[in-house]
Write a protein that holds these residues in place. Structure first.
Motif, short mmCIF file in Angstrom:
data_model
loop_
_atom_site.label_atom_id
_atom_site.label_comp_id
_atom_site.label_asym_id
_atom_site.label_seq_id
_atom_site.Cartn_x
_atom_site.Cartn_y
_atom_site.Cartn_z
N LEU A 196 -9.18 -9.41 -26.87
CA LEU A 196 -8.59 -8.08 -26.65
C LEU A 196 -9.61 -7.14 -26.00
O LEU A 196 -10.82 -7.27 -26.22
N TYR A 197 -9.08 -6.18 -25.25
CA TYR A 197 -9.91 -5.22 -24.54
C TYR A 197 -9.33 -3.82 -24.70
O TYR A 197 -8.11 -3.66 -24.86
N PRO A 198 -10.19 -2.80 -24.64
CA PRO A 198 -9.67 -1.42 -24.72
C PRO A 198 -8.88 -1.06 -23.46
O PRO A 198 -9.45 -0.99 -22.37
N ILE A 199 -7.60 -0.89 -23.62
CA ILE A 199 -6.69 -0.53 -22.51
C ILE A 199 -5.67 0.46 -23.06
O ILE A 199 -5.11 0.24 -24.14
N GLY A 200 -5.38 1.51 -22.30
CA GLY A 200 -4.35 2.45 -22.71
C GLY A 200 -4.84 3.42 -23.77
O GLY A 200 -6.03 3.56 -23.98
N PRO A 201 -3.94 4.07 -24.48
CA PRO A 201 -2.49 3.86 -24.42
C PRO A 201 -1.83 4.31 -23.10
O PRO A 201 -0.72 3.93 -22.81
N GLU A 202 -2.57 5.10 -22.28
CA GLU A 202 -2.02 5.49 -20.98
C GLU A 202 -2.90 4.93 -19.87
O GLU A 202 -4.12 4.82 -20.01
N VAL A 203 -2.24 4.55 -18.77
CA VAL A 203 -2.96 3.97 -17.63
C VAL A 203 -2.43 4.58 -16.34
O VAL A 203 -1.35 5.16 -16.31
N LEU A 204 -3.21 4.42 -15.28
CA LEU A 204 -2.76 4.85 -13.96
C LEU A 204 -1.96 3.71 -13.33
O LEU A 204 -2.50 2.63 -13.08
N ALA A 205 -0.68 3.97 -13.12
CA ALA A 205 0.21 2.95 -12.54
C ALA A 205 0.50 3.27 -11.09
O ALA A 205 0.84 4.41 -10.74
N VAL A 206 0.36 2.27 -10.24
CA VAL A 206 0.74 2.39 -8.82
C VAL A 206 2.23 2.04 -8.71
O VAL A 206 2.67 1.02 -9.22
N ASP A 207 3.00 2.91 -8.06
CA ASP A 207 4.45 2.68 -7.96
C ASP A 207 4.95 3.37 -6.69
O ASP A 207 5.34 4.54 -6.71
N VAL A 208 4.89 2.64 -5.58
CA VAL A 208 5.23 3.20 -4.27
C VAL A 208 6.32 2.35 -3.62
O VAL A 208 6.30 1.13 -3.71
N MET A 209 7.27 3.01 -2.97
CA MET A 209 8.34 2.32 -2.26
C MET A 209 8.30 2.70 -0.78
O MET A 209 8.25 3.89 -0.45
N TYR A 210 8.32 1.67 0.07
CA TYR A 210 8.30 1.87 1.51
C TYR A 210 9.56 1.28 2.14
O TYR A 210 10.26 0.47 1.52
N ASP A 211 9.81 1.66 3.39
CA ASP A 211 10.95 1.10 4.11
C ASP A 211 10.61 -0.31 4.61
O ASP A 211 9.47 -0.59 5.01
N TYR A 212 11.61 -1.16 4.62
CA TYR A 212 11.41 -2.56 5.02
C TYR A 212 10.90 -2.69 6.46
O TYR A 212 10.17 -3.63 6.78
N GLN A 213 11.25 -1.75 7.32
CA GLN A 213 10.83 -1.85 8.72
C GLN A 213 9.30 -1.85 8.86
O GLN A 213 8.76 -2.30 9.87
N ASN A 273 -8.46 8.12 -6.56
CA ASN A 273 -8.88 7.91 -5.17
C ASN A 273 -8.96 6.42 -4.81
O ASN A 273 -8.78 6.05 -3.65
N VAL A 274 -9.21 5.59 -5.81
CA VAL A 274 -9.36 4.15 -5.57
C VAL A 274 -8.02 3.54 -5.13
O VAL A 274 -7.98 2.68 -4.25
N VAL A 275 -6.93 3.98 -5.75
CA VAL A 275 -5.62 3.40 -5.42
C VAL A 275 -4.93 4.10 -4.25
O VAL A 275 -3.89 3.64 -3.78
N LYS A 276 -5.53 5.20 -3.77
CA LYS A 276 -4.88 5.99 -2.73
C LYS A 276 -4.49 5.17 -1.49
O LYS A 276 -3.39 5.36 -0.94
N PRO A 277 -5.32 4.22 -1.03
CA PRO A 277 -4.91 3.42 0.14
C PRO A 277 -3.60 2.66 -0.08
O PRO A 277 -2.87 2.43 0.89
N LEU A 278 -3.30 2.31 -1.32
CA LEU A 278 -2.04 1.61 -1.60
C LEU A 278 -0.84 2.54 -1.48
O LEU A 278 0.30 2.08 -1.35
N GLN A 279 -1.10 3.85 -1.54
CA GLN A 279 -0.04 4.84 -1.36
C GLN A 279 0.13 5.24 0.10
O GLN A 279 1.03 6.01 0.44
N GLU A 280 -0.74 4.68 0.96
CA GLU A 280 -0.75 5.08 2.37
C GLU A 280 -0.66 3.86 3.29
O GLU A 280 -1.13 3.90 4.43
N LEU A 281 -0.04 2.79 2.82
CA LEU A 281 0.11 1.59 3.65
C LEU A 281 1.11 1.83 4.78
O LEU A 281 1.10 1.13 5.80
N ALA A 282 2.00 2.80 4.58
CA ALA A 282 2.96 3.28 5.58
C ALA A 282 3.43 4.64 5.04
O ALA A 282 2.80 5.19 4.14
#
Length: 451
Positions: A196-213, A273-282
């Motif tokens: 077991l490892y210390p995780i949570g109870p709250e975490v930063l979740a990445v949740d982005v939706m882009y257009d299929y095009q 800031n670490v996950v920001k590129p995943l929010q800017e893939l399109a």
């Protein structure tokens, strides 16, 4: 039937519970076991296996019943049902969770999070931990802490001759090695012990939706990101067509999208800031990236994987997702017989890839992505659906990492299993011959006993 087993725990064809108990998550699987034994304790499992050995029956254990290949049931043999054995006990001092063999991922998260702790599991809460752990275990902690099987420190296992063994690094180390990636070939695990490892109870979740095009651009940029991703970030890229479901806003009904989901396994503020590129893939359609409870993140994909749905699935690993591979995949998706697919590319990096391929039976430690493709057929016909899934697999096979697959995401396929287990297959076959020479446990990605 063995009189030491309670009669009410024995379910034969014709019993009113038989059809319910023989069902598994994948509705394409329609198998008829000779007997189902519902176990409440380790002792019940031992008795059931001994009876099966005496009668020469093949055995399949059933935990969550969630494998796409329907490995939680069988024809003619015995199903040993552990789905009622779901207790999870946390040892805070040793940072270990003791988990019964029928527990689901949700059971584990619910109990461990009471202590602000977690162990790497998967991403759908109703999945059984046994099948997941024995063949790997990919989840959002894979970059930071490795796979589920990498965090197995001990287990109680019932072998084919009905012995109850405790296995770890010192006791039966050959079995301990084999059950970390070799699947359910070597016995029935009644208790797992996970780090077991210390995780949570709250975490930063990445949740982005882009257009299929923008799918091609997104996947290629995701490959660039994973090449330098910190251990704390694990994410999945999912291509799908959204259903006209009431829980979705109308503008998303029947829309083809690319979803990027994952988490930062560390201080949420440090991760922004670490996950920001995943929010800017399109240009995002929707971006719900933010802090939420770990247990909520772990249930995020549940709605995408409904109970008892008819599914054909396949999987392939990639050392790198090239432009050619993306073109092949997207062309196949564009020509799917129905838009009822879930094509997931899971980024692989960090701790899970630092472990030696020989250290555990799980040998794939050099891929940057794995494809998990599930196709739900709703009217197109099973043959058409299977042919299309096979065509995706065949089209991408030459571009894959040595024809290897995530064994939790592909149905029975002997060639894929041998490719995936690679150099470890021979060692596994010898261990199989030692502990299950008659191949009692064969309703799985089977390793045949070999001296």
């Amino acid at each position: 039937m063995d009189q030491s087993l309670k009669m009410e725990s024995i379910i034969l064809p014709g019993n009113e519970l038989y059809d319910k108990k023989r069902k598994v998550w994948n509705a394409t699987i329609d198998k008829h076991p000779g007997v189902i034994v519902v176990c409440e304790s380790e002792e019940d499992v031992v008795k059931a296996v001994r009876y099966a050995k005496e009668k020469g029956l093949s055995v399949t254990p059933r935990g969550g019943g969630h494998h796409v290949g329907g490995f939680g049931t069988c024809d003619e043999g015995m199903v040993i049902d552990l789905s009622g054995m779901r207790k999870v006990t946390v040892n805070e001092e040793q940072l270990v969770a003791v988990v019964e063999g029928g527990a689901t991922l949700g059971d584990i998260d619910e109990e461990t999070q009471k202590f602000g702790l977690a162990t790497p599991t998967g991403t759908v809460s109703k999945t059984g931990v046994a099948g997941l752990a024995l063949s790997g275990g990919l989840g959002y902690l894979r970059g930071k802490y490795g796979l589920t099987c990498d965090n197995l420190v001990g287990a109680n296992l019932v072998t084919a001759d009905g012995q109850l063994l405790y296995v770890n690094e010192e006791q039966h180390p050959d079995l301990y090695w084999a059950i970390r990636g070799g699947g359910g070939n070597f016995g029935i695990v009644t208790n797992f012990e996970f780090k077991l490892y210390p995780i949570g109870p709250e975490v930063l979740a990445v949740d982005v939706m882009y257009d299929y095009q923008d799918a091609k651009q997104i996947i290629l940029k995701a490959q660039e990101y994973v090449n330098q991703a910190p251990d704390e970030v694990s994410f999945n890229v999912t291509v799908t067509a959204l259903p006209p479901a009431p829980f979705l806003p109308e503008f998303l009904h029947n829309r083809k999208v690319v979803m990027v989901g994952g988490m930062y396994a560390g201080d949420p503020q440090m991760g922004v800031n670490v996950v920001k590129p995943l929010q800017e893939l399109a240009t995002p359609i929707v971006d719900k990236t933010g802090v939420l409870p770990y247990v909520a993140l772990q249930k995020n994909l549940d709605a995408m994987v409904p109970d008892h749905v008819a599914v054909h699935g396949t999987s392939l690993y990639f050392t790198e997702v090239t432009e050619e591979a993306v073109d092949v995949l997207l062309a196949k998706l564009d020509n799917a017989p129905m838009p009822t697919y879930l094509a997931q590319l899971w980024a692989l990096s960090g701790q899970m890839n630092r472990i030696s391929p020989e250290a555990t039976a799980f040998s794939n430690r050099d891929s940057s992505f794995v494809l998990l493709l599930d196709f739900m057929y709703m009217g197109a016909g099973p043959e058409v659906c299977q042919q299309w899934v096979d065509s995706v697999y065949d089209g991408l096979l030459p571009l894959s990492n040595k024809g290897t697959s995530y064994l939790n995401g592909i149905g029975a396929n002997e060639v894929a299993a041998m490719n995936t287990l690679g150099k470890n297959y021979g060692k596994l076959a010898k261990i199989k011959a030692k502990y299950d020479p008659e191949n009692m446990f064969r309703h799985n990605h089977n390793v045949r006993p070999q001296d």
